[in-house]
Design a protein around this motif. Structure first.
Motif, short mmCIF file in Angstrom:
data_model
loop_
_atom_site.label_atom_id
_atom_site.label_comp_id
_atom_site.label_asym_id
_atom_site.label_seq_id
_atom_site.Cartn_x
_atom_site.Cartn_y
_atom_site.Cartn_z
N ARG B 49 14.47 2.75 57.19
CA ARG B 49 13.10 3.04 56.75
C ARG B 49 12.21 1.86 57.11
NH1 ARG B 49 14.27 5.10 51.55
NH2 ARG B 49 16.38 5.10 52.38
N PRO B 50 10.92 2.10 57.31
CA PRO B 50 10.02 0.99 57.68
C PRO B 50 9.76 0.06 56.51
CG PRO B 50 8.78 3.02 57.34
CD PRO B 50 10.23 3.39 57.22
N MET B 58 0.88 8.16 54.84
CA MET B 58 1.40 8.97 53.73
C MET B 58 0.71 10.33 53.68
SD MET B 58 1.84 6.34 50.55
CE MET B 58 3.15 5.11 50.48
N ARG B 61 1.80 12.54 56.52
CA ARG B 61 3.15 13.09 56.36
C ARG B 61 3.19 14.29 55.41
NH1 ARG B 61 7.09 7.76 56.27
NH2 ARG B 61 6.60 7.06 58.39
N LEU B 62 2.10 14.52 54.70
CA LEU B 62 2.03 15.77 53.93
C LEU B 62 2.13 16.96 54.89
CD1 LEU B 62 -0.85 15.18 51.38
CD2 LEU B 62 1.47 15.91 50.83
N PHE B 63 1.59 16.78 56.09
CA PHE B 63 1.51 17.88 57.05
C PHE B 63 2.57 17.78 58.15
CE2 PHE B 63 -2.61 16.89 55.25
CZ PHE B 63 -3.01 18.12 54.78
N TRP B 64 3.08 16.58 58.39
CA TRP B 64 4.00 16.40 59.52
C TRP B 64 5.01 15.32 59.17
CZ3 TRP B 64 5.42 19.15 63.37
CH2 TRP B 64 6.10 18.59 64.45
N ASN B 65 6.23 15.76 58.84
CA ASN B 65 7.23 14.81 58.36
C ASN B 65 8.64 15.21 58.83
OD1 ASN B 65 7.84 12.47 57.00
ND2 ASN B 65 7.93 13.42 54.97
N PRO B 66 8.80 15.58 60.10
CA PRO B 66 10.08 16.16 60.52
C PRO B 66 11.26 15.19 60.45
CG PRO B 66 8.67 15.80 62.42
CD PRO B 66 7.83 15.54 61.21
N TRP B 68 11.70 12.52 58.53
CA TRP B 68 12.10 12.23 57.15
C TRP B 68 12.86 13.42 56.55
CZ3 TRP B 68 12.37 7.81 54.61
CH2 TRP B 68 12.62 7.84 53.24
N ASN B 69 12.36 14.62 56.80
CA ASN B 69 13.05 15.80 56.27
C ASN B 69 14.44 15.95 56.88
OD1 ASN B 69 11.25 16.88 54.32
ND2 ASN B 69 9.89 17.52 55.96
N ASP B 70 14.56 15.57 58.16
CA ASP B 70 15.89 15.61 58.78
C ASP B 70 16.79 14.54 58.14
OD1 ASP B 70 17.35 17.07 60.82
OD2 ASP B 70 17.62 15.11 61.76
N LEU B 72 16.66 13.65 55.06
CA LEU B 72 17.09 14.20 53.77
C LEU B 72 18.23 15.20 53.97
CD1 LEU B 72 13.67 14.71 51.91
CD2 LEU B 72 15.32 12.84 51.65
N PHE B 73 18.21 15.92 55.09
CA PHE B 73 19.33 16.81 55.39
C PHE B 73 20.60 16.00 55.67
CE2 PHE B 73 21.80 19.22 58.64
CZ PHE B 73 22.29 20.19 57.77
N VAL B 75 21.29 13.19 54.33
CA VAL B 75 21.75 12.78 52.99
C VAL B 75 22.57 13.91 52.35
CG1 VAL B 75 20.97 12.28 50.63
CG2 VAL B 75 19.90 11.13 52.58
#
Lengths: 230, 146
Positions: B49-50, B58, B61-66, B68-70, B72-73, B75
């Motif tokens: 993470r940065p 921030m 990333r509400l609209f574009w966060n691929p 980070w979501n990957d 979480l997968f 994890v």
């Protein structure tokens, strides 16, 4: 008062937008199963514009089974579960043969949204680590969620963590009471959306925002249905 | 059929027990190996993470966060490996490491990639890391020039 049909249509539009946002991330971002999500994106455009709405919902339900198998469950835990719950309740409501059954299917979604806040608060408040603020400290200290290393320093602010923990727990526990009054419910939903946006900013949980907001019309409709004029 | 039901039922009847307790938290680390017996490669954090994220980032990333979501997968896959090891979850993580490492680094000596899972938890006032899984080395796909 929001009619059932208006609430269903509002949910379709919000869900379609949430699915399009999610699909775009798969197709152009992570490229995980991008072909699968190309199909979801195409169906979501149909849903957004109300083209063959009930059939598109049915197709999205069938498609969701392939997605669940592809990732051995939801790709992003709770947010994807809420997205699919909205989809399934919406589809059931559109396909039910009588108005009463349509209301039951859509009302179930509203009840689950209330429970999503209340149960989250209940499981926290019985945990002494949450009551002391220590659990939230652990979230910032070593969990995978903080989006930047600098946010880990918040684990060293015990008073702030205690205030934040109790604010979250009390809001979640008291959320069901807002259902008694339309104005109060709107205020609670604005606060809830703010809570999800804060979680998205701090922990990167952006999909929660869009899927939970997509569920809110069900609550606004059910409140008016149960307490007309209230 | 049973598998499908087991996937759908938790959606229809969710538990909503978010953050009931703060469980040990997984970290994925990976390294290159020149051969199966080599122990030289340094472990590196997978997608670290940065240091900081701006308010504008921030909001964006509400609209574009691929990514980070990957993450979480990944994890979720790590937690599945720790609870009930499946080849599918191991493959999901391995594929992402191969894809990322191929894009960022290509050493002609490198033949294999390996990852491990650390779980971080609090023990009193200290943070403790436990290694719970080390993958078998996997061959790095070679380009036509190698």
């Amino acid at each position: 008062m929001l009619t059932l049909d208006a609430a269903l249509r509002a949910t379709e539009i919000l869900l379609a937008l949430a699915f399009l946002q999610q699909s775009a991330e798969y197709i152009f971002g992570s490229r995980a199963a991008w072909m699968l999500f190309g199909v979801r994106a195409a169906l979501s455009i149909g849903l957004l514009f109300g083209v063959y709405g009930a059939w598109v919902l049915l197709a999205l339900c069938v498609h969701s089974i392939f997605v669940l198998h592809r990732f051995q469950g939801p790709y992003n835990g709770g947010s994807d579960r809420m997205g699919l719950l909205v989809l399934y309740c919406l589809s059931l409501s559109r396909w039910m043969p009588t108005a009463a059954l349509q209301e039951v299917a859509f009302g179930y979604l509203a009840v689950q949204v209330i429970l999503s806040y209340f149960i989250s608060g209940q499981v926290k408040i019985i945990n002494p680590e949450w009551r002391s603020g220590r659990a939230l400290g652990d979230v910032f200290s070593f969990s995978v969620y903080p989006v930047a290393l600098s946010l880990r320093a918040l684990a060293l602010r015990p008073r702030l963590l205690w205030i934040a923990s109790w604010s979250v727990m009390l809001f979640e526990l008291l959320f069901p009471l807002s259902f008694l009054n339309a104005g109060l419910l709107i205020l609670a939903l604005i606060l809830a959306a703010g809570f999800h946006i804060a979680n998205a900013c701090l922990f990167g949980l952006n999909r929660f925002v869009w899927f939970w907001v997509a569920s809110y019309p069900s609550l606004l409709w059910l409140q008016g249905r149960v307490f007309p004029g209230g | 059929m049973w598998k499908t039901l087991s996937l759908i039922l938790p959606v229809l009847m969710p538990s909503w027990r978010f953050f009931k307790t703060i469980e040990p938290s997984p970290r994925v680390q990976w390294r290159f190996l020149t051969d199966k017996n080599a122990t030289t490669g340094d472990w590196q954090d997978f997608r670290p993470r940065p240091q900081a994220v701006t308010a504008v980032q921030m909001i964006g990333r509400l609209f574009w966060n691929p990514v980070w979501n990957d993450n979480l997968f990944v994890v979720s896959c790590a937690e599945r490996i720790e609870q009930q090891r499946t080849d599918r979850s191991i493959t999901e993580i391995t594929q992402r490491i191969l894809a990322d490492s191929d894009a960022t680094q290509m050493n002609p000596q490198v033949r294999l990639v390996q990852f491990r899972l650390l779980f971080v938890h609090r023990d009193g006032a200290d943070l403790v890391e436990d290694i719970v899984f080390v993958s078998d080395p996997v061959a790095q796909p070679r380009g036509p020039s190698c």
